[in-house]
Design a protein around this motif. Structure first.
Motif, short mmCIF file in Angstrom:
data_model
loop_
_atom_site.label_atom_id
_atom_site.label_comp_id
_atom_site.label_asym_id
_atom_site.label_seq_id
_atom_site.Cartn_x
_atom_site.Cartn_y
_atom_site.Cartn_z
N VAL A 111 0.83 -1.20 0.00
CA VAL A 111 0.00 0.00 0.00
C VAL A 111 0.86 1.25 0.00
CG1 VAL A 111 -1.78 1.28 1.26
CG2 VAL A 111 -1.86 -1.22 1.17
N ALA A 112 1.92 1.25 0.81
CA ALA A 112 2.78 2.44 0.89
C ALA A 112 3.46 2.72 -0.44
CB ALA A 112 3.83 2.25 1.99
N VAL A 113 3.84 1.68 -1.18
CA VAL A 113 4.47 1.89 -2.49
C VAL A 113 3.48 2.51 -3.46
CG1 VAL A 113 5.40 0.69 -4.51
CG2 VAL A 113 6.23 0.10 -2.24
N VAL A 114 2.26 1.98 -3.50
CA VAL A 114 1.24 2.51 -4.41
C VAL A 114 0.93 3.97 -4.06
CG1 VAL A 114 -1.15 2.28 -5.17
CG2 VAL A 114 0.24 0.23 -4.81
N VAL A 115 0.78 4.26 -2.77
CA VAL A 115 0.50 5.63 -2.35
C VAL A 115 1.66 6.56 -2.69
CG1 VAL A 115 0.07 7.13 -0.35
CG2 VAL A 115 -1.07 4.92 -0.53
N CYS A 116 2.89 6.07 -2.48
CA CYS A 116 4.08 6.89 -2.80
C CYS A 116 4.16 7.18 -4.29
CB CYS A 116 5.34 6.17 -2.31
SG CYS A 116 6.86 7.09 -2.64
N ILE A 117 3.93 6.17 -5.12
CA ILE A 117 3.98 6.37 -6.58
C ILE A 117 2.96 7.41 -7.01
CG2 ILE A 117 3.53 5.28 -8.82
CD1 ILE A 117 4.68 2.69 -7.66
N ALA A 118 1.74 7.27 -6.50
CA ALA A 118 0.69 8.22 -6.87
C ALA A 118 0.99 9.62 -6.35
CB ALA A 118 -0.66 7.73 -6.33
N SER A 119 1.41 9.71 -5.09
CA SER A 119 1.68 11.01 -4.49
C SER A 119 2.82 11.74 -5.19
CB SER A 119 2.02 10.84 -3.00
OG SER A 119 2.32 12.08 -2.39
N VAL A 120 3.94 11.05 -5.37
CA VAL A 120 5.09 11.67 -6.04
C VAL A 120 4.73 12.02 -7.47
CG1 VAL A 120 7.42 11.25 -6.91
CG2 VAL A 120 6.82 10.59 -4.58
N GLY A 121 4.06 11.09 -8.16
CA GLY A 121 3.72 11.32 -9.57
C GLY A 121 2.87 12.56 -9.75
N PHE A 122 1.79 12.68 -8.97
CA PHE A 122 0.88 13.81 -9.16
C PHE A 122 1.47 15.12 -8.66
CE2 PHE A 122 -2.20 10.32 -9.59
CZ PHE A 122 -2.88 10.74 -10.73
N VAL A 123 2.23 15.08 -7.56
CA VAL A 123 2.86 16.31 -7.06
C VAL A 123 3.89 16.84 -8.05
CG1 VAL A 123 4.35 17.28 -5.27
CG2 VAL A 123 2.43 15.83 -4.62
N VAL A 124 4.74 15.96 -8.57
CA VAL A 124 5.75 16.39 -9.54
C VAL A 124 5.08 16.86 -10.83
CG1 VAL A 124 7.72 15.63 -10.95
CG2 VAL A 124 7.53 14.88 -8.58
N HIS A 125 4.03 16.17 -11.26
CA HIS A 125 3.29 16.60 -12.46
C HIS A 125 2.69 17.98 -12.27
CE1 HIS A 125 0.74 16.45 -15.99
NE2 HIS A 125 -0.33 16.62 -15.23
N TRP A 126 2.11 18.22 -11.09
CA TRP A 126 1.52 19.52 -10.81
C TRP A 126 2.58 20.61 -10.72
CZ3 TRP A 126 2.27 22.53 -6.36
CH2 TRP A 126 1.46 23.67 -6.26
N ALA A 127 3.72 20.29 -10.12
CA ALA A 127 4.76 21.31 -9.89
C ALA A 127 5.54 21.65 -11.15
CB ALA A 127 5.71 20.84 -8.79
N THR A 128 5.77 20.67 -12.01
CA THR A 128 6.67 20.89 -13.16
C THR A 128 5.97 20.81 -14.51
OG1 THR A 128 7.24 18.52 -13.37
CG2 THR A 128 8.54 19.86 -11.83
N GLY A 129 4.79 20.21 -14.56
CA GLY A 129 4.11 20.06 -15.83
C GLY A 129 4.66 18.94 -16.69
N MET A 130 5.54 18.12 -16.14
CA MET A 130 6.09 17.00 -16.89
C MET A 130 5.00 15.95 -17.16
SD MET A 130 9.67 16.59 -14.75
CE MET A 130 10.09 15.06 -15.56
N ASP A 131 5.25 15.12 -18.16
CA ASP A 131 4.31 14.06 -18.52
C ASP A 131 3.98 13.20 -17.30
OD1 ASP A 131 3.15 12.37 -20.97
OD2 ASP A 131 4.06 10.97 -19.54
N LEU A 132 2.70 12.88 -17.11
CA LEU A 132 2.26 12.17 -15.91
C LEU A 132 2.89 10.78 -15.80
CD1 LEU A 132 0.54 12.04 -13.38
CD2 LEU A 132 -1.39 11.27 -14.78
#
Length: 389
Positions: A111-132
């Protein structure tokens, strides 16, 4: 033949440097890997300067030439370095105590891995605009943990042994989940470039493929390890022969699974290590078992040190090209990773405590578990593989 001499000089120099840094790290109470990274970047800058400027320093100069030639291709990092890291981690776990904490370990490892992947992915996407998908791939890279530091803290503060089991079990099992997710996102990116690349067509297809690879890896790793444990007690007193069989088991479980049966080589290697850890103490004489564990600690030390040094040498060239966007992305990764970690440890672990699936964990130790989500050699391997694709 000349290249071989250069490579030997390079490996010798690296081994001396990483060994000298061990007492330095202890003296200044710094993580050994931090010093390895600094040393690797220093050697990278110095080697590049010596090669481009044509400076000749005899054997030392040839050693830096050898380091330049030692840069292992991305396709070699996973099969070369990952199996010994996984096997050593599995070999050092007390399997019976791990089963007592299996619910908490699965929460932290899956669960922690899935949550980490989603959290990091969406935060970095929001902050930088990089491909999701690229951001989610980055989340998979940084979702693996290295328990060495947090276990040392637990030991210093006198924490219960079960907390070390939690950290070790999480680190071992979340590697399998994170690397499976890493392979999925790499496959999606490759399919964009090469439409002929096969990818599951739906979420259900992804789940089926994941389960097939996971279960297949478990079965293969268990069967190969049981075969090894049948052979090992019949090798007499030869510790060298016993060690050789376990080395063969490590790479066979990874390569056969990944290359020939198309199941998870990571899961297969982890399962093989856990099986040997469960049966080894009862099938081997205590001094043979201790000797075997010392050998694998040595192999893990070499693999981990080489990973950090080689990765840092490559990073030395990348550092010259960084922009403000990289700093923003790093900050976003940190925010996403720690947010996910805190959510799981302080938000989801208490749920398991309330339904009596997990013994209560003091909030002070939970805080250490949050900070214990440190990244280690497996993260470096995945990052270098991603950079080479």
């Amino acid at each position: 033949m000349t290249d071989t001499f250069y490579a030997l000089l390079a490996i010798s120099m690296v081994l001396v440097v990483v060994s000298v840094l061990v007492p330095v790290a202890e003296r200044f109470r710094l993580p050994h890997t931090v010093l390895l990274a600094i040393a690797g970047m220093g050697m990278g800058f110095l080697g590049s300067w010596m090669i481009t400027s044509g400076v000749k320093l005899g054997a030392l100069g040839d050693a830096f030439v050898g380091l330049d030639k030692l840069e292992v291709g991305a396709d070699m990092f996973l099969p070369l370095f990952l199996p010994p890291l996984l096997f050593t981690a599995g070999l050092n776990i007390e399997v019976r105590r791990l089963m007592d904490e299996v619910h908490a370990v699965l929460l932290l490892a899956i669960v922690a891995v899935v949550v980490c992947i989603a959290s990091v992915g969406f935060v970095v996407h929001w902050a930088t605009g990089m491909d999701l998908v690229v951001c989610l791939l980055l989340g998979a890279v940084v979702s693996t943990t290295d328990p060495a530091a947090v276990i040392g803290i637990f030991r210093d503060v006198g924490a219960p042994k079960r907390l070390s089991i939690l950290a070790e079990g999480e680190s071992l099992l979340n590697d399998a989940v994170a690397i499976s997710a890493f392979g999925l996102f790499i496959g999606i990116l490759v399919s964009r470039v090469d439409p002929s690349a096969a990818m599951p067509g739906s979420a259900g297809g992804v789940v089926v493929v994941f389960l097939r690879e996971f279960v297949g890896g478990l079965l293969l790793g268990f069967l190969l390890a049981r075969a090894a444990m049948f052979i090992i007690p019949r090798l007499g007193e030869s510790e060298a022969a016993i060690a050789s069989v376990t080395v063969a088991l490590t790479y066979l479980s990874f390569v056969v699974a990944d290359r020939y049966l198309h199941v998870s080589g990571v899961v297969s290697t982890v399962m093989a290590a856990l099986t040997v850890a469960a049966y080894g103490p009862t099938h081997l004489h205590p001094h043979q078992w201790s000797s075997l564990k010392r050998l694998w600690e040595q192999l893990e030390f070499w693999a981990s040190c080489l990973i950090f040094v080689l990765a840092s040498m490559l990073a030395a060239n990348v550092l010259l090209q960084i922009t403000w966007l990289y700093f923003l992305a790093v900050a976003a990764v940190a925010v996403g990773a720690f947010t996910a970690r805190g959510l799981v440890v302080f938000g989801m672990l208490p749920v398991l405590e309330k339904v009596h699936l997990v013994q209560p964990v003091d909030n002070r130790y939970k805080a250490i578990l949050v900070w214990g989500g440190l990244r280690g050699a497996v993260t470096i391997v995945l990052a270098m593989v991603a950079a080479g694709n």
